[in-house]
Scaffold this motif. Structure first.
Motif, short mmCIF file in Angstrom:
data_model
loop_
_atom_site.label_atom_id
_atom_site.label_comp_id
_atom_site.label_asym_id
_atom_site.label_seq_id
_atom_site.Cartn_x
_atom_site.Cartn_y
_atom_site.Cartn_z
N ILE A 61 -28.16 32.35 16.62
CA ILE A 61 -27.43 32.89 17.76
C ILE A 61 -28.32 32.75 18.98
O ILE A 61 -29.45 33.25 18.98
CB ILE A 61 -27.05 34.37 17.54
N LEU A 62 -27.83 32.08 20.03
CA LEU A 62 -28.62 31.85 21.24
C LEU A 62 -27.98 32.51 22.44
O LEU A 62 -26.75 32.61 22.54
CB LEU A 62 -28.75 30.35 21.51
N HIS A 63 -28.82 32.91 23.39
CA HIS A 63 -28.38 33.48 24.66
C HIS A 63 -29.26 32.90 25.76
O HIS A 63 -30.49 32.91 25.63
CB HIS A 63 -28.50 35.01 24.65
N ARG A 64 -28.65 32.39 26.82
CA ARG A 64 -29.42 31.87 27.95
C ARG A 64 -29.84 33.04 28.83
O ARG A 64 -29.01 33.82 29.29
CB ARG A 64 -28.59 30.88 28.76
N LEU A 65 -31.15 33.16 29.03
CA LEU A 65 -31.68 34.28 29.80
C LEU A 65 -31.41 34.10 31.29
O LEU A 65 -31.53 33.00 31.84
CB LEU A 65 -33.19 34.42 29.57
N LYS A 66 -31.06 35.20 31.92
CA LYS A 66 -30.88 35.26 33.36
C LYS A 66 -32.15 35.83 33.97
O LYS A 66 -32.96 36.44 33.27
CB LYS A 66 -29.68 36.14 33.69
N PRO A 67 -32.35 35.67 35.29
CA PRO A 67 -33.54 36.25 35.92
C PRO A 67 -33.64 37.75 35.65
O PRO A 67 -32.64 38.46 35.68
CB PRO A 67 -33.33 35.98 37.42
N LEU A 72 -34.02 30.25 26.44
CA LEU A 72 -33.02 30.82 25.56
C LEU A 72 -33.73 31.79 24.63
O LEU A 72 -34.87 31.57 24.25
CB LEU A 72 -32.34 29.74 24.72
N VAL A 73 -33.05 32.86 24.28
CA VAL A 73 -33.57 33.77 23.26
C VAL A 73 -32.62 33.66 22.08
O VAL A 73 -31.41 33.50 22.26
CB VAL A 73 -33.70 35.22 23.79
N GLY A 74 -33.18 33.69 20.88
CA GLY A 74 -32.33 33.51 19.71
C GLY A 74 -32.76 34.35 18.53
O GLY A 74 -33.90 34.83 18.46
N VAL A 75 -31.82 34.53 17.64
CA VAL A 75 -32.04 35.26 16.40
C VAL A 75 -31.26 34.54 15.29
O VAL A 75 -30.19 33.99 15.54
CB VAL A 75 -31.61 36.74 16.54
N PHE A 76 -31.82 34.53 14.09
CA PHE A 76 -31.15 33.93 12.94
C PHE A 76 -30.40 35.01 12.18
O PHE A 76 -30.92 36.11 11.96
CB PHE A 76 -32.16 33.25 12.01
N LEU A 77 -29.17 34.70 11.79
CA LEU A 77 -28.38 35.64 11.00
C LEU A 77 -28.78 35.50 9.53
O LEU A 77 -28.23 34.70 8.78
CB LEU A 77 -26.89 35.36 11.17
N THR A 78 -29.79 36.25 9.17
CA THR A 78 -30.30 36.24 7.79
C THR A 78 -31.09 37.50 7.54
O THR A 78 -31.65 38.09 8.46
CB THR A 78 -31.18 35.00 7.52
N SER A 79 -31.15 37.89 6.29
CA SER A 79 -32.00 39.02 5.93
C SER A 79 -33.33 38.53 5.35
O SER A 79 -34.23 39.32 5.11
CB SER A 79 -31.29 39.92 4.91
N SER A 80 -33.44 37.21 5.15
CA SER A 80 -34.69 36.67 4.62
C SER A 80 -35.61 36.25 5.77
O SER A 80 -35.21 36.16 6.92
CB SER A 80 -34.41 35.49 3.69
N VAL A 81 -36.84 35.95 5.42
CA VAL A 81 -37.84 35.56 6.40
C VAL A 81 -37.65 34.10 6.78
O VAL A 81 -37.44 33.25 5.92
CB VAL A 81 -39.27 35.78 5.83
N VAL A 82 -37.72 33.81 8.08
CA VAL A 82 -37.64 32.43 8.58
C VAL A 82 -39.07 31.93 8.76
O VAL A 82 -39.87 32.56 9.45
CB VAL A 82 -36.88 32.37 9.91
N HIS A 83 -39.39 30.80 8.13
CA HIS A 83 -40.73 30.23 8.25
C HIS A 83 -40.86 29.63 9.64
O HIS A 83 -40.25 28.60 9.96
CB HIS A 83 -40.96 29.18 7.17
N PRO A 107 -36.02 39.53 27.12
CA PRO A 107 -35.58 38.86 25.89
C PRO A 107 -35.60 39.76 24.66
O PRO A 107 -34.94 39.46 23.67
CB PRO A 107 -36.55 37.70 25.74
N LEU A 108 -36.32 40.86 24.71
CA LEU A 108 -36.37 41.77 23.57
C LEU A 108 -35.23 42.79 23.57
O LEU A 108 -34.98 43.43 22.58
CB LEU A 108 -37.71 42.50 23.53
N VAL A 109 -34.55 42.91 24.70
CA VAL A 109 -33.51 43.93 24.85
C VAL A 109 -32.12 43.32 24.92
O VAL A 109 -31.13 43.95 24.55
CB VAL A 109 -33.77 44.80 26.11
N VAL A 110 -32.03 42.07 25.38
CA VAL A 110 -30.73 41.44 25.59
C VAL A 110 -29.89 41.45 24.31
O VAL A 110 -30.43 41.28 23.21
CB VAL A 110 -30.90 40.01 26.15
N GLN A 111 -28.59 41.68 24.46
CA GLN A 111 -27.68 41.74 23.32
C GLN A 111 -27.35 40.34 22.86
O GLN A 111 -26.93 39.49 23.66
CB GLN A 111 -26.40 42.47 23.75
N LEU A 112 -27.50 40.06 21.58
CA LEU A 112 -27.19 38.75 21.01
C LEU A 112 -25.97 38.89 20.11
O LEU A 112 -26.00 39.57 19.09
CB LEU A 112 -28.37 38.21 20.21
N ASN A 113 -24.87 38.25 20.52
CA ASN A 113 -23.61 38.31 19.75
C ASN A 113 -23.23 36.93 19.29
O ASN A 113 -23.31 35.98 20.00
CB ASN A 113 -22.49 38.89 20.62
#
Length: 117
Positions: free
Chosen positions: A101-107, A35-46, A111-117
């Motif tokens: 926000i998580l996205h399950r990667l396909k073959p 899975l590739v993920g991103v946090f919805l925040t403007s602050s730094v995630v430890h 992971p750096l380009v995939v759109q995360l909504n």
């Protein structure tokens, strides 16, 4: 000691082994159960705190590796398909009140380009 050093040599078999290692590095990276993920925040995630907390909360059967990909993206590699499915179905997830926000990667998905909504 000199006798043991004098007995060292490179032969064809060792060269082939080195070649195989180079070929393995050139193979396509498998993102099975990732899975590739991103946090919805403007602050730094430890990162260390997030990694240990999510691994503890998810408690996967065969484990999880969490990598910082940069650009505020994280790669979650599960070692059993059941774990990846459970995390996707049991969400939404958050850390420190920041939505993940998580996205399950396909073959062959980057992971750096995939759109995360």
């Amino acid at each position: 000691m000199e006798d043991s050093i004098a007995g060292l040599s490179l032969d064809d078999e060792e060269d082939e082994t080195l070649q195989l290692e180079v070929e393995e590095l050139n193979q396509e990276i498998s993102y099975e159960n990732c899975l590739v993920g991103v946090f919805l925040t403007s602050s730094v995630v430890h990162f260390q705190a997030m990694r240990s907390t999510l691994a503890s909360v998810w408690h996967p059967i065969r484990g999880v590796s969490i990598l910082d990909l940069g650009r505020e993206r994280y790669l979650f590699r599960f070692y059993h398909e059941v774990d990846a499915e459970r995390v996707m179905k049991s969400g939404p997830w958050n850390f420190n009140s920041h939505l993940l926000i998580l996205h399950r990667l396909k073959p062959r998905e980057d992971p750096l380009v995939v759109q995360l909504n």
